[in-house]
Design an enzyme around this catalytic site. Sequence first.
Site, PDB file in Angstrom:
ATOM      1  N   ILE A 199     104.901  43.626  36.557  1.00  0.00           N
ATOM      2  CA  ILE A 199     103.698  44.021  37.549  1.00  0.00           C
ATOM      3  C   ILE A 199     104.194  44.848  37.372  1.00  0.00           C
ATOM      4  O   ILE A 199     104.173  45.648  38.203  1.00  0.00           O
ATOM      5  CB  ILE A 199     103.585  43.164  38.856  1.00  0.00           C
ATOM      6  CG1 ILE A 199     104.137  41.597  38.802  1.00  0.00           C
ATOM      7  CG2 ILE A 199     102.525  43.947  39.062  1.00  0.00           C
ATOM      8  CD1 ILE A 199     102.742  40.871  38.263  1.00  0.00           C
ATOM      9  N   HIS A 200     103.263  45.879  36.332  1.00  0.00           N
ATOM     10  CA  HIS A 200     103.075  47.095  36.060  1.00  0.00           C
ATOM     11  C   HIS A 200     101.603  47.131  36.252  1.00  0.00           C
ATOM     12  O   HIS A 200     101.182  46.516  36.668  1.00  0.00           O
ATOM     13  CB  HIS A 200     103.942  47.567  34.533  1.00  0.00           C
ATOM     14  CG  HIS A 200     103.361  47.262  33.280  1.00  0.00           C
ATOM     15  ND1 HIS A 200     102.046  47.361  32.566  1.00  0.00           N
ATOM     16  CD2 HIS A 200     103.786  46.023  32.612  1.00  0.00           C
ATOM     17  CE1 HIS A 200     101.909  46.707  31.586  1.00  0.00           C
ATOM     18  NE2 HIS A 200     102.617  44.742  31.640  1.00  0.00           N
ATOM     19  N   ALA A 201     101.399  48.618  35.519  1.00  0.00           N
ATOM     20  CA  ALA A 201     100.258  49.458  36.358  1.00  0.00           C
ATOM     21  C   ALA A 201      98.996  48.355  35.344  1.00  0.00           C
ATOM     22  O   ALA A 201      98.050  47.910  36.472  1.00  0.00           O
ATOM     23  CB  ALA A 201      99.959  50.184  35.536  1.00  0.00           C
TER      24      ALA A 201
END
Lengths: 639, 91
Positions: free
Chosen positions: B13-15
């Site tokens: 779960i990145h930006a």
Amino acid sequence: MDKTALSKDILKLVGGEENIEQVTHCMTRLRFNLNDNKKADKAALQKTDGVMGVMINGGQFQVIIGNDVPVVYNELVKNMKGSPEGRVSSSSADAGDKKKKNVLSSILDFISGSFTPILPAITGAGMIKGIIALLVAAGWMGTTSSTYIILSAIGDGAFYFLPIILAVSAARKLGSNMYIAAAIGAAILHPTITTLLGAGEPVTFASLPVVAATYSSSVIPIIIAVWLASYVEKAVDKVTHASLKLIIVPTVTLLVIVPLTLIAVGPIGVIVGNGLTDGISWLFDNTGLFAGLLLGGTMSLLIITGMHYALIPIMIASIATLGYDYIIPIMMVANFAQAGATFGVFLKTKNSKLKPLALSTSVTALMGITEPAMYGVNMRFKKPFIGALIGGAVGGAFLSLFKVKAYVIGGLAGLSGIPMVIGATFVYSLIGFAIGIVVAAVATYIMGFEDEPEAAAAAVPAATADANASSSNSAVIADALEAETAPKVTEDIYSPITGEVKPLSEVNDPAFSEEIMGKGFAIQPSEGRVVSPVNGTVFSLSKSGHAIGLVSDNGAEMLIHIGIDTVKLKGLHFSPKVTAGTKVSVGDLLMEFDRVEIEKAGYSTITPVIITNIAEYSSIKPGGRSAVKEQELLYTVQA
Amino acid sequence: MQKTFKIVDEDGIHARPATALVNTATKFKDTEVFAESGGKKVTLKSILGVLSLGLEPGDTLSLIAEGGQAAEALSALQEVMVKEGLGEVQE
């Protein structure tokens, strides 16, 4: 510029027709109520030729056009399939977003949305009344001739039946049925009711007492009545079977609202309305210069907050019942004072870019378009704005000392609006306006202000200078107006990286370019170092190293996202120097990255530096540099 | 009420996905929404909060909703998780 093309551009940039809930215009602005303000491309609109600025005020998305606004509005409406005044929100998912407006701004929005559309009718009628007065004064027409009677009816009609006209625009604004609203207005103005209530005998409706009140030319009763009617209408509509709606809904609405208005709403409204108009008149009649001093000195503040819309009903009611109004001249002198203060800036500044800007905005302000001067110059340098308030106060004091009146409402509060004050006190009004301009200019010149250093402006490459000048003005506009809820403090963000400053729109990732994640600027790095942009704490550091989250000591949440899609590198070429939880100060090294290798691997290294909790702030004010070194001001996030 | 997911997005779960979750959570004004993973609990209404969980493929993420519209909020979030290919529902 071609208005058809302009209107098409605007329609596209506000998010298309489906994003428009309602659109009206006033003298200088298109006023949109959008389903989602975020879907509008504010930055692109600001850059559009023919658009003087964009601001969001009280949840309303306003595009400043200038005097041509009716033309643009007509073209805009031509390009829309639905009705401009009552576009029903098509997506219910957005409904939650609209509830952001607080009660005060909702009321102001309702008032401005109800009164702005009716201005042409009462301006026309008012001008005709003025012409009649001139004809009679010159002895060219007798007051007993039938021509006079007919002309008077043309001039008075809009004022006498003001409740009906207002009912329609208020209902349009509320999204309820305009014709039912007009019927309510017509009922309370019916000659037999007027006679009945005027006869002096006790009146009852189904044994409830009806208070004698005069509804002709009244403003507040019908506004409240239509507002109540909108709820009754919706409630009845909900519980009525579709096949019976046409009969039941209007019947019940009228049967409930008209008696309710006569018994309760009307008397209260008339008393409040008369109280306000009489109170203002009393202030001006009896307190000498004090009323003008106070109102003139604060009018610009009212205009900034949009509170002046609350005065419009009072002005209209005053002209409708008394035939004159004291507030309009004060509003004009406040605007003239803004022009004067900007002129003071023109005289004083040594900045070669500011000088022409101040002069031209001063002239536009003189003509009645004050936004560029007020937001672009006076508020930007703060002290000139105070100078303008002083000018407004002194000019206002003079106006109220000589009881300067306006006889017509409509037109800009500037030179072009001078016909509004033609009458017995005309000469004094001109002197008062001149005092406002001169005092504001002198006060500004004496107080001085922090002049913008030449160098900051010169650093901007010539090609983008114009765009920059206008966008920084517009940014200031936005700043001033969005600062309604400000739980946070204004904070400077210093550049974490040396490189070129780019707008987020140039980042090739919609999460950033469409400002979905937050607002700020991007940097195209020329060095591979990231330092802290604020005093604060490292809040998160992605395992792949490409994104650093920080929370400043003042509560700004920021994300520095190095490169686009660099999450795929799984940490290769990134060497973090801090961990989550590290306390940092401006300039502390956070990360080193191998700019060349990342680019070789096929990734852009453009680095968005954004505020993710931007919803808690009003706006971002650019630092003004096109290239920054570490720790130089990148932008200011404004509370 | 809560729902647990296993992260399947290969980038974690990145930006961008964090933004999708936060924007969805923020729509529910009357609902408190939290994300919990590895013993750390953060509000799902802050992008930085979600990023600070540092979610990787294979991690377990619990979304917790409290207050009005909790059920609606959870189902909207589940839709984002599944549709965006971020995670799959765990029993």
